[in-house]
Design an enzyme around this catalytic site. Sequence first.
Site, PDB file in Angstrom:
ATOM      1  N   HIS A 223       0.816  -1.217   0.000  1.00  0.00           N
ATOM      2  CA  HIS A 223       0.000   0.000   0.000  1.00  0.00           C
ATOM      3  C   HIS A 223       0.852   1.270   0.000  1.00  0.00           C
ATOM      4  O   HIS A 223       0.613   2.162  -0.815  1.00  0.00           O
ATOM      5  CB  HIS A 223      -1.078   0.034   1.074  1.00  0.00           C
ATOM      6  N   TYR A 227       1.650   5.202  -2.571  1.00  0.00           N
ATOM      7  CA  TYR A 227       1.966   6.610  -2.268  1.00  0.00           C
ATOM      8  C   TYR A 227       3.376   6.971  -2.745  1.00  0.00           C
ATOM      9  O   TYR A 227       3.652   8.139  -3.026  1.00  0.00           O
ATOM     10  CB  TYR A 227       1.737   6.911  -0.784  1.00  0.00           C
ATOM     11  N   HIS A 377     -10.019   0.642 -10.670  1.00  0.00           N
ATOM     12  CA  HIS A 377      -9.561   1.639  -9.674  1.00  0.00           C
ATOM     13  C   HIS A 377      -8.095   1.999  -9.903  1.00  0.00           C
ATOM     14  O   HIS A 377      -7.734   3.170  -9.941  1.00  0.00           O
ATOM     15  CB  HIS A 377      -9.756   1.072  -8.266  1.00  0.00           C
ATOM     16  N   PHE A 378      -7.252   0.973 -10.094  1.00  0.00           N
ATOM     17  CA  PHE A 378      -5.840   1.373 -10.112  1.00  0.00           C
ATOM     18  C   PHE A 378      -5.400   1.983 -11.444  1.00  0.00           C
ATOM     19  O   PHE A 378      -4.410   2.691 -11.491  1.00  0.00           O
ATOM     20  CB  PHE A 378      -4.906   0.301  -9.553  1.00  0.00           C
ATOM     21  N   HIS A 379      -6.193   1.746 -12.504  1.00  0.00           N
ATOM     22  CA  HIS A 379      -5.849   2.495 -13.715  1.00  0.00           C
ATOM     23  C   HIS A 379      -6.233   3.966 -13.562  1.00  0.00           C
ATOM     24  O   HIS A 379      -5.621   4.833 -14.166  1.00  0.00           O
ATOM     25  CB  HIS A 379      -6.478   1.856 -14.958  1.00  0.00           C
ATOM     26  N   ARG A 440     -10.888 -10.276 -12.047  1.00  0.00           N
ATOM     27  CA  ARG A 440      -9.627  -9.694 -12.503  1.00  0.00           C
ATOM     28  C   ARG A 440      -8.633 -10.829 -12.742  1.00  0.00           C
ATOM     29  O   ARG A 440      -8.868 -11.963 -12.327  1.00  0.00           O
ATOM     30  CB  ARG A 440      -9.072  -8.692 -11.478  1.00  0.00           C
ATOM     31  N   ARG A 441      -7.509 -10.513 -13.385  1.00  0.00           N
ATOM     32  CA  ARG A 441      -6.405 -11.452 -13.570  1.00  0.00           C
ATOM     33  C   ARG A 441      -6.859 -12.780 -14.163  1.00  0.00           C
ATOM     34  O   ARG A 441      -6.388 -13.843 -13.769  1.00  0.00           O
ATOM     35  CB  ARG A 441      -5.712 -11.717 -12.238  1.00  0.00           C
TER      36      ARG A 441
END
Length: 563
Positions: A223, A227, A377-379, A440-441
């Site tokens: 996580h 950041y 979300h992460f894209h 996913r994946r």
Amino acid sequence: MSTDTFRFSKSSKTLNSLLLIIPMVLLFIGVYGGLMQTLFRAGIIQSDPFVGGDYYKGLTFHGVLNAIVFTTFFAVVFGNALVPYALKKNLNSKIAWVSGILMLVGSVVAAVVILIGEATVLYTFYPPLKAHPLFYIGLTLLVVGSWIAFYNWVPMYLEWRRENKGKKTPLSVVGIFTTFIIWFIATLAVAVEILFMLLPWSLGWVDEINVMLARTLFWFFGHPLVYFWLLPAYVMYYVFMPKLAGGKLYSDMAGRLVFMLFILFSIPVGTHHQYMDPAIGSQWKLLHGIFTFAVALPSLITAFTLAASLEHAGKQNGGKGLFGWMGKLPYFNKENWFFPYLILGLFIFIFGGIGGIINASYQMNTVVHNTAWVPGHFHLTVAGPVMLAFLGGSLYLIGQFMNKEIRLKGWAMISPYVYTIGLLLMSYGLKIGGLMGMPRRTNTGASYANPDSILYVSEWMPYINLTVIGGVIMFIGIVMFIVSFFATVFSKSKSGEEDAIITFPISEPLHDEPATWLRNFKPYVIIAIILIILSYTPVIIDVLQATYGGSPPYSPDSPVPLR
Ligand code: HAS
């Protein structure tokens, strides 16, 4: 543009140019892997010659090169440029070269191991998926190289503080140091995971591995990693963007507070990636959930501070009324091609951030976990604001370090718009597909998107198709960028000068508060360590008590253990 300049040595100019160019080539290969992902998942192609039709190899290549290799290199080069520039101190080139060479060797080794099919473990590399030892060694070299880069800046900073008693550290340096303090603490956990668990297991010295412990150590790192990606983009938003927009940073203190809050709350939150895992008590998941909402706070402060800075800039440019300023920002000015990379990323982050808060809510997480929603979300975070800021930053830096005028500025300016349109379409497809249960994946093309398969789900098809259309548009956007980047690299230098004189668009603050309580990292690092101990000790105890034995190695393509 700022008239403030700093002269870099030839050696550091050459090193940093290489550290921008080589990862850019790797990024392009990774981006190609991303395009192949969408085509595979939709069943449009069955085989990509580059990865021999192996979906998981392609996915590992895409994730590792884009999310780990490119980002780490950019963060290091950005620090190598901004810290000496802001402190007006010379970089120790020898140490910088050692760091750069370790990072390059490590990345190339890891990439080759993935390419020959010995590391289909995805970017999270958690067991029981097992890679060749060289994959773990390659990643270790990359991380150690980045640590050395960080240690190289510390003496410069300490010297500057001795010489400038009572002065505020430049905000850019605060941002870079925050990024690398978080990175250093977080990577300690992954170092333990690699050195004491994955490597001995991969070398065959031990037969089994404690999967839950490895996953927990990974997310201790995983996580804060997000950041580590985000904060260099935040440095650009706070330090460059107000100036590029034609205004000032609304509050210098808000920027400093945001970075210190990230030190406090970036790490004790990793269990929100393990809400659905067994072995960890629900009370500790709640604790990590509370800290997760705390780590959203600096981004909310950022939203208000940057909106106020942009409003100030828009009004300086002649904007009137409540929203008139929005139309007065330099969205389409070729000479100010850097601005779109930042404003578009910020716009995308509104959706990425909201998605993050949804993920952090336990009940919502039960709906979205392990579905295509998560890559959606992460894209909208790492592939959106982070990627755009890093691309814009790379182009800016290569122009500075190589003393070149940016070529094809029109393409450079339009590329982030094209990319953003593609990204929004693709992420929308992934998110809605995820809400409908699309995993996913998974190579959906071989199953759910294949009308001949008994697993075929026709309802998902419009969303799968949207991801393909979006993915292709994103790829076009990146190609436009790459063309402009390499056209710049291979163009003639601006002058015959040997040494590069670097300049950055540094924003002045509109409100320059003294912020004496935000001038020293030490108290924040100490509180962060206390929070980490409080939040992780019970988690590790739970994991050690609840798990026994271990797992032999597996490959994603086979249901039986490798040995
Ligand atoms: Fe996340 C999963 C929660 C932020 C990346 N995240 C992931 C994964 C990645 C990732 C890679 O709680 C997948 C990992 C995997 O492979 O399994 N995430 C959060 C939360 C935030 C958050 C609460 N994530 C990020 C960032 C990332 C990133 C940033 C990369 C850089 N995430 C989660 C959770 C999961 C997760 C769960 C696990 C899901 C699961 O079950 O697997 C927060 O930090 C977000 C706070 C952000 C905001 C937005 C503020 C808005 C701003 C823009 C203002 C705009 C302006 C523009 C001013 C509150 C700052 C004005 C515009 C004009 C035109 C004028």
